[in-house]
Design a protein around this motif. Structure first.
Motif, PDB file in Angstrom:
ATOM      1  N   THR A  10     -15.877  -9.188   6.662  1.00  0.00           N
ATOM      2  CA  THR A  10     -16.393  -8.177   7.752  1.00  0.00           C
ATOM      3  C   THR A  10     -15.427  -7.092   8.138  1.00  0.00           C
ATOM      4  OG1 THR A  10     -15.794  -9.670   9.397  1.00  0.00           O
ATOM      5  CG2 THR A  10     -17.864  -9.896   8.806  1.00  0.00           C
ATOM      6  N   LEU A  11     -14.305  -7.203   7.441  1.00  0.00           N
ATOM      7  CA  LEU A  11     -13.319  -6.285   7.708  1.00  0.00           C
ATOM      8  C   LEU A  11     -13.524  -4.786   6.789  1.00  0.00           C
ATOM      9  CD1 LEU A  11      -9.741  -7.810   8.333  1.00  0.00           C
ATOM     10  CD2 LEU A  11     -11.242  -6.723   9.968  1.00  0.00           C
ATOM     11  N   ASP A  12     -12.944  -4.068   7.086  1.00  0.00           N
ATOM     12  CA  ASP A  12     -12.947  -2.725   6.350  1.00  0.00           C
ATOM     13  C   ASP A  12     -11.833  -2.781   5.168  1.00  0.00           C
ATOM     14  OD1 ASP A  12     -13.791  -0.188   5.646  1.00  0.00           O
ATOM     15  OD2 ASP A  12     -12.634   0.962   7.177  1.00  0.00           O
ATOM     16  N   ILE A  13     -12.156  -3.560   4.338  1.00  0.00           N
ATOM     17  CA  ILE A  13     -11.378  -3.650   2.861  1.00  0.00           C
ATOM     18  C   ILE A  13     -11.874  -2.990   1.929  1.00  0.00           C
ATOM     19  CG2 ILE A  13     -10.222  -5.778   3.760  1.00  0.00           C
ATOM     20  CD1 ILE A  13     -11.729  -7.128   1.409  1.00  0.00           C
ATOM     21  N   GLY A  14     -11.036  -2.407   1.153  1.00  0.00           N
ATOM     22  CA  GLY A  14     -11.594  -1.571  -0.055  1.00  0.00           C
ATOM     23  C   GLY A  14     -10.698  -1.548  -1.233  1.00  0.00           C
ATOM     24  N   LEU A  15     -11.197  -1.150  -2.272  1.00  0.00           N
ATOM     25  CA  LEU A  15      -9.952  -0.814  -3.202  1.00  0.00           C
ATOM     26  C   LEU A  15      -9.371   0.514  -3.321  1.00  0.00           C
ATOM     27  CD1 LEU A  15     -11.900  -2.335  -6.473  1.00  0.00           C
ATOM     28  CD2 LEU A  15      -9.996  -3.407  -4.934  1.00  0.00           C
ATOM     29  N   GLN A  16      -8.075   0.555  -3.674  1.00  0.00           N
ATOM     30  CA  GLN A  16      -7.405   1.795  -4.111  1.00  0.00           C
ATOM     31  C   GLN A  16      -7.042   1.893  -5.419  1.00  0.00           C
ATOM     32  OE1 GLN A  16      -5.563   3.156  -0.660  1.00  0.00           O
ATOM     33  NE2 GLN A  16      -4.477   4.722  -1.528  1.00  0.00           N
ATOM     34  N   ILE A  17      -7.458   2.718  -6.031  1.00  0.00           N
ATOM     35  CA  ILE A  17      -7.309   2.451  -7.599  1.00  0.00           C
ATOM     36  C   ILE A  17      -6.249   3.485  -8.085  1.00  0.00           C
ATOM     37  CG2 ILE A  17      -8.375   2.655  -9.723  1.00  0.00           C
ATOM     38  CD1 ILE A  17     -11.018   1.983  -8.359  1.00  0.00           C
ATOM     39  N   PHE A  18      -5.235   3.123  -8.787  1.00  0.00           N
ATOM     40  CA  PHE A  18      -4.093   3.765  -9.428  1.00  0.00           C
ATOM     41  C   PHE A  18      -4.245   3.836 -10.768  1.00  0.00           C
ATOM     42  CE2 PHE A  18      -2.872   1.772  -5.422  1.00  0.00           C
ATOM     43  CZ  PHE A  18      -2.356   2.851  -4.803  1.00  0.00           C
ATOM     44  N   GLU A  19      -3.840   5.115 -11.301  1.00  0.00           N
ATOM     45  CA  GLU A  19      -4.115   5.176 -12.949  1.00  0.00           C
ATOM     46  C   GLU A  19      -2.363   5.246 -13.182  1.00  0.00           C
ATOM     47  OE1 GLU A  19      -7.622   8.076 -13.035  1.00  0.00           O
ATOM     48  OE2 GLU A  19      -5.656   8.851 -13.738  1.00  0.00           O
ATOM     49  N   VAL A  37      -7.100  -3.086  -0.272  1.00  0.00           N
ATOM     50  CA  VAL A  37      -6.796  -2.677   0.965  1.00  0.00           C
ATOM     51  C   VAL A  37      -7.356  -2.556   2.326  1.00  0.00           C
ATOM     52  CG1 VAL A  37      -5.054  -0.676  -0.209  1.00  0.00           C
ATOM     53  CG2 VAL A  37      -7.428  -0.232   0.685  1.00  0.00           C
ATOM     54  N   ASP A  38      -6.679  -2.847   3.246  1.00  0.00           N
ATOM     55  CA  ASP A  38      -7.397  -3.109   4.545  1.00  0.00           C
ATOM     56  C   ASP A  38      -7.303  -1.703   5.457  1.00  0.00           C
ATOM     57  OD1 ASP A  38      -8.208  -3.991   6.987  1.00  0.00           O
ATOM     58  OD2 ASP A  38      -7.063  -5.548   7.113  1.00  0.00           O
ATOM     59  N   GLN A  39      -8.403  -0.864   5.433  1.00  0.00           N
ATOM     60  CA  GLN A  39      -8.317   0.246   6.064  1.00  0.00           C
ATOM     61  C   GLN A  39      -8.092   0.185   7.808  1.00  0.00           C
ATOM     62  OE1 GLN A  39     -11.188   0.805   3.626  1.00  0.00           O
ATOM     63  NE2 GLN A  39     -10.045   2.189   2.165  1.00  0.00           N
ATOM     64  N   SER A  40      -8.476  -1.025   8.174  1.00  0.00           N
ATOM     65  CA  SER A  40      -8.314  -1.254   9.727  1.00  0.00           C
ATOM     66  C   SER A  40      -7.062  -1.391  10.044  1.00  0.00           C
ATOM     67  CB  SER A  40      -9.509  -2.469   9.845  1.00  0.00           C
ATOM     68  OG  SER A  40      -8.549  -3.771   9.559  1.00  0.00           O
ATOM     69  N   LYS A  41      -6.378  -1.847   9.149  1.00  0.00           N
ATOM     70  CA  LYS A  41      -4.824  -1.968   9.330  1.00  0.00           C
ATOM     71  C   LYS A  41      -4.090  -0.639   9.458  1.00  0.00           C
ATOM     72  CE  LYS A  41      -2.150  -5.349   7.186  1.00  0.00           C
ATOM     73  NZ  LYS A  41      -1.862  -6.448   5.795  1.00  0.00           N
ATOM     74  N   ASN A  48      -1.445  -0.543   4.045  1.00  0.00           N
ATOM     75  CA  ASN A  48      -2.544  -1.309   4.374  1.00  0.00           C
ATOM     76  C   ASN A  48      -2.874  -2.151   3.099  1.00  0.00           C
ATOM     77  OD1 ASN A  48      -2.928   0.485   2.127  1.00  0.00           O
ATOM     78  ND2 ASN A  48      -4.463   1.810   2.949  1.00  0.00           N
ATOM     79  N   PHE A  49      -1.757  -2.479   2.072  1.00  0.00           N
ATOM     80  CA  PHE A  49      -1.996  -3.119   0.846  1.00  0.00           C
ATOM     81  C   PHE A  49      -2.150  -4.610   1.318  1.00  0.00           C
ATOM     82  CE2 PHE A  49       0.049  -5.859  -2.225  1.00  0.00           C
ATOM     83  CZ  PHE A  49      -0.583  -5.520  -3.240  1.00  0.00           C
TER      84      PHE A  49
END
Ligand SMILES: [Zn+2]
Length: 146
Positions: A10-19, A37-41, A48-49
């Motif tokens: 339920t947390l605001d987690i998402g992906l951060q993609i690096f090339e 990453v956890d955007q709530s952090k 946020n990693f």
């Protein structure tokens, strides 16, 4: 550190993609690193990693990702990828997300040809170096032993 697994869903987690390129000096293939990453952090990387999203989620090998998400790993990985796909507009990254989603799909069991009668069947397990016999031919050859 104890991380509540359920909470993460339920947390605001998402992906951060690096090339990145493995070798900066040569023309190597572009690679992608998928960080969870956890955007709530925090809004900024790397504070946020959480962990790296592995390309494959296999029950046998433990990764930082499966340690965090346990039996929800597969489900979580798919939803993260789908979420990222919808937000992404870089076609190269989209293609990489699609490739990764495919890797997470359970492999269809391949039918193999019986070494004796040639009939296609679904093996219970594939013997790498031995002949593969269908159930009927197995019975004929080896009887009904378990
Ligand atoms: Zn057969």
């Amino acid at each position: 550190m104890f991380i509540p697994v359920q909470g993460y869903l339920t947390l605001d987690i998402g992906l951060q993609i690096f090339e990145y390129y493995e070798d900066e000096n040569s023309i190597s293939k572009k690679k992608f690193r998928f960080a969870v990453v956890d955007q709530s952090k925090s809004k900024s990387y790397p504070s946020n990693f959480i962990c790296i999203l592995p390309a494959k989620i296999c029950g046998k090998t433990e990764s930082a990702f499966t340690k965090v998400f346990k039996d929800k790993s597969l489900e979580q990985a798919k939803s993260l990828l789908k979420k990222a796909y919808n937000k992404e507009d870089d076609s190269e990254i989209k293609a990489e997300i699609e490739r990764r989603l495919k890797l997470l799909e359970p492999k269809a069991v391949d039918q193999i040809k019986c070494s004796s009668c040639g009939k296609l069947f679904q093996p219970k397990r594939i013997r790498k170096f031995k002949n593969n016999f269908c159930e009927e031919c197995m019975k004929k050859r080896f009887g009904n032993q378990p």
